[in-house]
Design a protein around this motif. Structure first.
Motif, PDB file in Angstrom:
ATOM      1  N   SER A   1       0.826  -1.211   0.000  1.00 23.28           N
ATOM      2  CA  SER A   1       0.000   0.000   0.000  1.00 23.28           C
ATOM      3  C   SER A   1       0.854   1.253   0.000  1.00 23.28           C
ATOM      4  CB  SER A   1      -0.939  -0.002   1.209  1.00 23.28           C
ATOM      5  OG  SER A   1      -0.201  -0.042   2.418  1.00 23.28           O
ATOM      6  N   ASN A   2       2.000   1.197   0.698  1.00 26.85           N
ATOM      7  CA  ASN A   2       2.869   2.373   0.729  1.00 26.85           C
ATOM      8  C   ASN A   2       3.579   2.580  -0.602  1.00 26.85           C
ATOM      9  OD1 ASN A   2       3.636   4.591   2.243  1.00 26.85           O
ATOM     10  ND2 ASN A   2       5.494   3.629   3.013  1.00 26.85           N
ATOM     11  N   ALA A   3       3.827   1.491  -1.336  1.00 30.97           N
ATOM     12  CA  ALA A   3       4.407   1.631  -2.679  1.00 30.97           C
ATOM     13  C   ALA A   3       3.433   2.358  -3.599  1.00 30.97           C
ATOM     14  CB  ALA A   3       4.757   0.259  -3.239  1.00 30.97           C
TER      15      ALA A   3
ATOM     16  N   VAL B   1       3.206  13.250   1.002  1.00 33.64           N
ATOM     17  CA  VAL B   1       4.551  12.915   1.482  1.00 33.64           C
ATOM     18  C   VAL B   1       4.502  12.570   2.971  1.00 33.64           C
ATOM     19  CG1 VAL B   1       6.882  13.799   1.875  1.00 33.64           C
ATOM     20  CG2 VAL B   1       5.701  14.320  -0.269  1.00 33.64           C
ATOM     21  N   ALA B   2       3.740  13.365   3.741  1.00 37.80           N
ATOM     22  CA  ALA B   2       3.599  13.104   5.178  1.00 37.80           C
ATOM     23  C   ALA B   2       2.938  11.749   5.413  1.00 37.80           C
ATOM     24  CB  ALA B   2       2.788  14.220   5.822  1.00 37.80           C
TER      25      ALA B   2
ATOM     26  N   THR C   1       4.803  10.646  21.767  1.00 36.97           N
ATOM     27  CA  THR C   1       5.791  10.327  20.726  1.00 36.97           C
ATOM     28  C   THR C   1       5.136  10.270  19.356  1.00 36.97           C
ATOM     29  OG1 THR C   1       7.105   9.053  22.321  1.00 36.97           O
ATOM     30  CG2 THR C   1       7.523   8.652  19.987  1.00 36.97           C
ATOM     31  N   VAL C   2       3.951   9.672  19.276  1.00 36.30           N
ATOM     32  CA  VAL C   2       3.226   9.636  18.003  1.00 36.30           C
ATOM     33  C   VAL C   2       2.899  11.051  17.550  1.00 36.30           C
ATOM     34  CG1 VAL C   2       1.047   8.956  16.911  1.00 36.30           C
ATOM     35  CG2 VAL C   2       2.268   7.333  18.381  1.00 36.30           C
ATOM     36  N   LEU C   3       2.456  11.894  18.482  1.00 36.44           N
ATOM     37  CA  LEU C   3       2.169  13.289  18.148  1.00 36.44           C
ATOM     38  C   LEU C   3       3.438  14.002  17.690  1.00 36.44           C
ATOM     39  CD1 LEU C   3       0.022  15.503  18.052  1.00 36.44           C
ATOM     40  CD2 LEU C   3       0.532  16.003  20.462  1.00 36.44           C
ATOM     41  N   LEU C   4       4.563  13.694  18.333  1.00 33.52           N
ATOM     42  CA  LEU C   4       5.850  14.281  17.942  1.00 33.52           C
ATOM     43  C   LEU C   4       6.190  13.925  16.496  1.00 33.52           C
ATOM     44  CD1 LEU C   4       8.607  15.637  18.698  1.00 33.52           C
ATOM     45  CD2 LEU C   4       9.359  13.362  19.442  1.00 33.52           C
TER      46      LEU C   4
ATOM     47  N   VAL D   1       4.341   8.458   7.476  1.00 26.50           N
ATOM     48  CA  VAL D   1       3.575   7.866   8.573  1.00 26.50           C
ATOM     49  C   VAL D   1       3.359   6.372   8.322  1.00 26.50           C
ATOM     50  CG1 VAL D   1       1.329   7.837   9.728  1.00 26.50           C
ATOM     51  CG2 VAL D   1       2.464  10.023   9.257  1.00 26.50           C
ATOM     52  N   ALA D   2       3.059   6.008   7.080  1.00 28.40           N
ATOM     53  CA  ALA D   2       2.870   4.592   6.749  1.00 28.40           C
ATOM     54  C   ALA D   2       4.158   3.806   6.972  1.00 28.40           C
ATOM     55  CB  ALA D   2       2.406   4.449   5.305  1.00 28.40           C
ATOM     56  N   THR D   3       5.299   4.419   6.647  1.00 29.81           N
ATOM     57  CA  THR D   3       6.572   3.745   6.888  1.00 29.81           C
ATOM     58  C   THR D   3       6.832   3.597   8.379  1.00 29.81           C
ATOM     59  OG1 THR D   3       7.417   4.747   4.842  1.00 29.81           O
ATOM     60  CG2 THR D   3       9.031   3.758   6.329  1.00 29.81           C
ATOM     61  N   SER D   4       6.422   4.579   9.169  1.00 31.30           N
ATOM     62  CA  SER D   4       6.556   4.463  10.626  1.00 31.30           C
ATOM     63  C   SER D   4       5.720   3.306  11.152  1.00 31.30           C
ATOM     64  CB  SER D   4       6.130   5.778  11.295  1.00 31.30           C
ATOM     65  OG  SER D   4       6.979   6.850  10.910  1.00 31.30           O
ATOM     66  N   ALA D   5       4.531   3.110  10.578  1.00 33.60           N
ATOM     67  CA  ALA D   5       3.706   1.964  10.957  1.00 33.60           C
ATOM     68  C   ALA D   5       4.408   0.656  10.604  1.00 33.60           C
ATOM     69  CB  ALA D   5       2.351   2.044  10.266  1.00 33.60           C
ATOM     70  N   LEU D   6       5.049   0.626   9.438  1.00 32.91           N
ATOM     71  CA  LEU D   6       5.802  -0.558   9.025  1.00 32.91           C
ATOM     72  C   LEU D   6       6.919  -0.861  10.017  1.00 32.91           C
ATOM     73  CD1 LEU D   6       6.612  -2.735   6.931  1.00 32.91           C
ATOM     74  CD2 LEU D   6       7.981  -0.962   5.795  1.00 32.91           C
ATOM     75  N   ILE D   7       7.641   0.175  10.440  1.00 37.37           N
ATOM     76  CA  ILE D   7       8.735   0.000  11.395  1.00 37.37           C
ATOM     77  C   ILE D   7       8.210  -0.574  12.704  1.00 37.37           C
ATOM     78  CG2 ILE D   7      10.384   1.264  12.838  1.00 37.37           C
ATOM     79  CD1 ILE D   7      10.903   3.092  10.447  1.00 37.37           C
ATOM     80  N   ALA D   8       7.070  -0.069  13.160  1.00 36.20           N
ATOM     81  CA  ALA D   8       6.496  -0.553  14.419  1.00 36.20           C
ATOM     82  C   ALA D   8       6.144  -2.038  14.318  1.00 36.20           C
ATOM     83  CB  ALA D   8       5.257   0.264  14.778  1.00 36.20           C
ATOM     84  N   ILE D   9       5.513  -2.439  13.217  1.00 35.74           N
ATOM     85  CA  ILE D   9       5.136  -3.849  13.044  1.00 35.74           C
ATOM     86  C   ILE D   9       6.379  -4.724  12.953  1.00 35.74           C
ATOM     87  CG2 ILE D   9       3.958  -5.501  11.544  1.00 35.74           C
ATOM     88  CD1 ILE D   9       2.174  -3.138  10.634  1.00 35.74           C
ATOM     89  N   ALA D  10       7.391  -4.248  12.223  1.00 38.83           N
ATOM     90  CA  ALA D  10       8.632  -5.018  12.085  1.00 38.83           C
ATOM     91  C   ALA D  10       9.333  -5.163  13.431  1.00 38.83           C
ATOM     92  CB  ALA D  10       9.554  -4.338  11.074  1.00 38.83           C
ATOM     93  N   ALA D  11       9.308  -4.111  14.250  1.00 32.73           N
ATOM     94  CA  ALA D  11       9.934  -4.182  15.570  1.00 32.73           C
ATOM     95  C   ALA D  11       9.206  -5.183  16.461  1.00 32.73           C
ATOM     96  CB  ALA D  11       9.939  -2.794  16.221  1.00 32.73           C
ATOM     97  N   VAL D  12       7.880  -5.204  16.378  1.00 31.96           N
ATOM     98  CA  VAL D  12       7.102  -6.170  17.158  1.00 31.96           C
ATOM     99  C   VAL D  12       7.426  -7.597  16.711  1.00 31.96           C
ATOM    100  CG1 VAL D  12       4.776  -7.014  17.682  1.00 31.96           C
ATOM    101  CG2 VAL D  12       5.231  -4.553  17.659  1.00 31.96           C
TER     102      VAL D  12
END
Length: 336
Positions: A132-134, A150-151, A197-200, A155-166
């Motif tokens: 979806s991000n592609a 762009v924003a 942090t999410v707001l940041l 944000v979608a990539t940040s969601a990807l990072i969170a899932i990958a970290a989990v």
């Protein structure tokens, strides 16, 4: 020498019908292999943030002016497009490397014995976020680097990072039900820190969308907000996160929490201080590209460690009795 088993027609048909099941039936990865696969997906999700930042900071956002092709007549960048075309096309190609890393994580998780469906679902969640991000990245190009798209892309990539970290953390744990290592009040403090942090991060995308690095040398629209004001708001939110992290570390020390939460919180505190130092230096030096890029990398690392702090507040022991900590100690901690 061990002979390679011959594939029959039935094997080939089974592989076509369900390739993941076919591989899983013939391969059982070592747990460390699954962990490495999950880590590879996490690393690549950070790499794609850094290279995406390089695209924007070098003004190469429209190096390939269309999507999914690079130009109307060429799938790849041409020599006439110069360095900007090569940078943008190179970033697009890294998406395939990211897909390969996520695919490896899915295959490794699916093939593990016994089957861990939760781990496999985390891999598939990454896959669908990447896909979806592609598409969203293509929309970013087609709308001429509109700052709101762009924003959303970041944000979608940040969601990807969170899932990958989990997934990386879950690959190193058992499948027992999660058990808290700290009390409810401490967990509430952590979730408050996560919310800020999410707001940041969200306000950081506005700083980017209103700032001077538009992503291309053409007349790219910017978000109609006061950049100075939004930058100061971003700094205030950063100090709130730092304060909450320090408060969390102090509370964990006071209640004699296990080393896991203490170590992750201390590491996050150091990362935040380094990230803040980079932020202030780039602000007072007129946003040099290299520092902006480091700040984007720092944002990804900060977000990973925030997720790690959350996950450190509970445990999921494996089936080995040696993995189970002392019951009296846990009971005392969870009453805090």
């Amino acid at each position: 020498m061990v002979g390679v088993p011959k594939l029959t027609r039935a094997d080939a048909e089974a592989a076509l019908r369900n390739p993941l099941a076919f591989i899983a039936a013939r391969w059982t990865p070592d747990p460390r292999t699954v962990q490495r696969a999950a880590l590879a997906a996490l690393v690549m999700s950070v790499v794609i943030v850094v290279t995406g930042g390089a695209v924007r900071l070098t003004g190469s956002g429209l190096g390939c002016p269309t999507w999914p092709k690079c130009t109307d007549d060429s799938l790849t960048a041409t020599s006439a497009m110069g360095l900007h075309g090569a940078i943008e096309f190179g970033n697009r190609m890294l998406t395939y490397v990211l897909c390969a890393a996520v695919g490896w994580a899915i295959i490794a998780a699916r093939s593990q014995k016994p089957v861990r469906r939760g781990l496999t679902r985390l891999g598939w969640a990454q896959f669908w976020v990447v896909m979806s991000n592609a598409v969203l990245g293509g929309i970013v190009v087609l709308v001429g680097l509109n700052p709101y798209t762009v924003a959303a892309h970041f944000v979608a990539t940040s969601a990807l990072i969170a899932i990958a970290a989990v997934m990386w953390q879950r690959a190193r744990e058992g499948d027992a039900a999660p058990r808290p290592l700290v009390g409810k009040s401490v967990r509430q403090l952590v979730w408050c820190m996560v919310a800020v942090t999410v707001l940041l991060i969200l306000v950081g995308t506005v700083v980017t969308g209103a700032g001077p690095h538009a992503g291309d040398s053409s007349d790219v629209p910017r978000m109609p907000v006061d950049w100075e004001m939004i930058s100061k708001l971003h700094a205030v939110l950063a100090w709130i996160v730092v304060t909450l992290t320090f408060a969390l570390w102090f509370v964990l020390k006071a209640v004699d929490a296990p080393r896991g939460p203490l170590n992750r919180t201390r590491e996050l505190f150091v990362i935040l201080l380094l990230q803040g130092a980079i932020g202030y230096v780039q602000y007072f030096t007129d946003l040099p590209e290299i520092l902006v890029g480091l700040h984007m990398l720092g944002s990804s690392v900060m977000w990973i460690w925030t997720v790690r702090v959350v996950l450190s507040l509970r445990e999921r022991p494996g089936t080995d009795p040696a993995d189970l900590p002392g019951q009296p100690e846990r009971a005392a901690l969870t009453n805090v």
